[in-house]
Design an enzyme around this catalytic site. Structure first.
Site, mmCIF file in Angstrom:
data_model
loop_
_atom_site.group_PDB
_atom_site.id
_atom_site.type_symbol
_atom_site.label_atom_id
_atom_site.label_comp_id
_atom_site.label_asym_id
_atom_site.label_seq_id
_atom_site.Cartn_x
_atom_site.Cartn_y
_atom_site.Cartn_z
ATOM 1 N N LYS A 105 8.631 -17.964 -9.306
ATOM 2 C CA LYS A 105 7.886 -16.903 -9.991
ATOM 3 C C LYS A 105 6.722 -17.499 -10.776
ATOM 4 O O LYS A 105 6.913 -18.447 -11.537
ATOM 5 C CB LYS A 105 8.825 -16.138 -10.930
ATOM 6 C CG LYS A 105 8.140 -14.951 -11.574
ATOM 7 C CD LYS A 105 9.013 -14.260 -12.592
ATOM 8 C CE LYS A 105 8.180 -13.261 -13.361
ATOM 9 N NZ LYS A 105 8.853 -12.778 -14.554
ATOM 10 N N LYS A 130 -14.746 1.959 15.075
ATOM 11 C CA LYS A 130 -13.536 1.138 15.135
ATOM 12 C C LYS A 130 -12.885 1.206 16.516
ATOM 13 O O LYS A 130 -12.380 0.226 17.031
ATOM 14 C CB LYS A 130 -12.546 1.654 14.085
ATOM 15 C CG LYS A 130 -11.931 0.581 13.258
ATOM 16 C CD LYS A 130 -11.145 1.175 12.125
ATOM 17 C CE LYS A 130 -11.783 0.839 10.797
ATOM 18 N NZ LYS A 130 -10.992 1.307 9.672
ATOM 19 N N ASN A 165 0.848 -1.198 0.000
ATOM 20 C CA ASN A 165 0.000 0.000 0.000
ATOM 21 C C ASN A 165 0.877 1.240 0.000
ATOM 22 O O ASN A 165 2.097 1.149 0.077
ATOM 23 C CB ASN A 165 -0.992 -0.021 1.176
ATOM 24 C CG ASN A 165 -0.275 -0.016 2.511
ATOM 25 O OD1 ASN A 165 0.372 0.967 2.872
ATOM 26 N ND2 ASN A 165 -0.360 -1.119 3.252
HETATM 27 O O1 C5P Z 1 -9.539 -1.888 10.690
HETATM 28 P P1 C5P Z 1 -8.476 -1.010 10.140
HETATM 29 O O2 C5P Z 1 -7.438 -1.741 9.348
HETATM 30 O O3 C5P Z 1 -9.003 0.171 9.417
HETATM 31 O O4 C5P Z 1 -7.762 -0.415 11.446
HETATM 32 C C1 C5P Z 1 -6.611 0.388 11.357
HETATM 33 C C2 C5P Z 1 -5.805 0.297 12.618
HETATM 34 O O5 C5P Z 1 -5.611 -1.076 12.979
HETATM 35 C C3 C5P Z 1 -4.418 0.877 12.439
HETATM 36 O O6 C5P Z 1 -3.997 1.416 13.662
HETATM 37 C C4 C5P Z 1 -3.606 -0.351 12.043
HETATM 38 O O7 C5P Z 1 -2.242 -0.181 12.383
HETATM 39 C C5 C5P Z 1 -4.271 -1.446 12.838
HETATM 40 N N1 C5P Z 1 -4.241 -2.764 12.171
HETATM 41 C C6 C5P Z 1 -3.648 -3.815 12.813
HETATM 42 N N2 C5P Z 1 -3.619 -5.053 12.217
HETATM 43 C C7 C5P Z 1 -4.156 -5.255 11.013
HETATM 44 C C8 C5P Z 1 -4.782 -4.180 10.346
HETATM 45 C C9 C5P Z 1 -4.809 -2.948 10.954
HETATM 46 O O8 C5P Z 1 -3.146 -3.639 13.915
HETATM 47 N N3 C5P Z 1 -4.107 -6.454 10.470
#
Ligand code: C5P
Length: 408
Positions: A286, A339, A207
């Site tokens: 690959k 959230k 990303n």
């Molecule tokens: O649910 P979402 O991905 O939008 O939440 C974002 C928050 O959760 C961020 O603080 C990110 O670092 C954390 N996160 C995490 N583990 C994941 C995905 C997101 O700790 N697998």
């Protein structure tokens, strides 16, 4: 009381350094003034000598200056290197490790924190070369005092007039007394950057996170006296100076690192953009291209923040204070509120990543900090400033442990 080296370089604002010197003395500090050759054309060294009541260092080659390798002796003795005004030239030397005069040698030789008050023409300040140098220094943990008019730590717009002496002295004072911060001596764990989920040995799902926000948070926490561990995904930017740097690539690696480190942390800030999905099984070799469409099967990654949020409460078990980021493109604040509650964290920072001036891979951000009882909306500003505001909020939670409400 500390010994401070005050570097004065050749800008028209050099006369203001006299007030800076006096201001530092009024705070009880001892000041050794180091002037460049061009600074001495603006203000006479005798003026600084009379005010600082110490010999002023104007050259590496002065007689008596090399018996005990003066720049190393000064470097060891000082608690802070403050450069005000600092020209584009000196910023360039610091950034690139050029040591062709006393001040630039002192910068390389000292382990003391460095505070720089830039002053230059606005076009020079805005020039890509200067911006790059400033960013390099920021990443190295050098702090800046904002020059007049619209200077942003990474946006670099504005006139470039030297900051007022009173503000420079206040910034120096803050750097010298990090113990005033409730984070002093605390262990802060910050995550930053993206994760890469491998599809095969040459391809991955990633990303656009640059790591800037997390790096700014780590640098600011350290400036406030915290012991900082930074867990960073793959980034192009140089990580700031921290106590412990752990490099990871995938969400699984970040999960393992954070779960191992969180138990001894007082605060965990999850600024990383962790992948939510990962290929079920990366191909060993690959993958060959065919004419057919390709469907990838993806598994959910562990939600690190939610897992930490399920640990027994902070009051009962000393769980760290948890801070998450919610990057959204619509209904940003409402989704972040939901959230925060769902993941059981103390603060959620809502981040509108659909804006051009906020979110991924830009130097500025506009966020809303959401707590249990209140919210704080911050206008768009440099990520360094956003980091300071988030840490102010965290400090309130650390200070009270019961949590001070944010403004409703
Ligand atoms: O649910 P979402 O991905 O939008 O939440 C974002 C928050 O959760 C961020 O603080 C990110 O670092 C954390 N996160 C995490 N583990 C994941 C995905 C997101 O700790 N697998």
């Amino acid at each position: 009381m500390a010994l401070i080296a005050l570097g004065v370089t050749g800008g028209i604002g050099a006369y203001k350094a006299i007030e800076v010197c006096r201001g530092l003395q009024k705070q009880g500090h001892d000041v050794v003034v180091v002037m460049t050759r061009s600074a001495a054309r603006f203000v006479g060294p005798v003026t600084f000598e009379a005010i600082s009541r110490r010999p002023v260092i104007t050259s590496q080659w002065k007689r008596g200056m090399n018996a005990d390798i003066e720049h190393v002796a000064v470097a060891d003795a000082i608690a802070l290197l403050l450069v005000a005004p600092c020209t584009a030239n000196m910023i360039g030397k610091f950034a690139n490790g050029i040591a062709d005069d006393f001040l630039s040698s002192l910068y390389l030789a000292t382990r003391a924190p460095v505070l720089v008050a830039p002053a230059m023409n606005s076009n020079m300040l805005a020039h890509e070369a200067v911006q790059r140098n400033l960013q390099t220094l920021t990443a190295r943990g050098v702090r800046f005092v904002e020059p007049g008019e619209g200077y942003l730590a990474c946006g670099w717009i504005g006139k470039g007039r030297l900051a007022e002496p009173v503000d420079i002295v206040a910034a120096a004072q803050r750097m010298l007394s990090p113990s005033q911060s409730s984070l002093a001596g605390r262990h802060v764990l910050v995550t930053a950057g993206p994760t890469y989920e491998d599809i095969d040995p040459v391809r991955y799902i990633g990303n656009r996170s640059s790591g800037r926000m997390g790096f700014a948070l780590a640098a600011e926490a350290r400036r406030r006296g915290a012991r900082v561990t930074l867990v960073a995904g793959p980034t192009r930017l140089e990580a700031p100076a921290v106590d412990e740097l752990v490099r990871v690539r995938s969400a699984a690696e970040m999960h393992a690192a954070v779960m191992g480190l969180a138990a001894r942390a007082d605060v965990v800030v999850m600024a990383a953009a962790v992948a939510d999905y990962t290929p079920v099984e990366p191909a060993a070799g690959k993958m060959a291209k065919t004419e057919a469409a390709l469907a990838l099967r993806l598994d959910r990654t562990p939600d690190i923040l939610a897992e930490l949020g399920r640990l027994p409460s902070r009051a009962a078990a000393g769980r760290p204070i948890l801070v998450g980021f919610a990057a959204e493109t619509a209904d940003v604040v409402a989704k972040a509120r939901e959230k925060r509650a769902r993941k059981g964290v103390d603060l959620m920072v809502a981040n509108d990543v659909s804006r051009a001036d906020a979110g991924f891979d830009v130097t500025t951000n506009a966020v809303t900090i959401i707590g249990a009882t209140g919210e704080r909306e911050l206008p768009v500003q440099a990520k360094e400033q956003v980091a300071a505001a988030i840490l102010d909020q965290i400090e309130q939670l650390v200070g009270t442990h019961a949590g001070t409400p944010l403004p409703a």
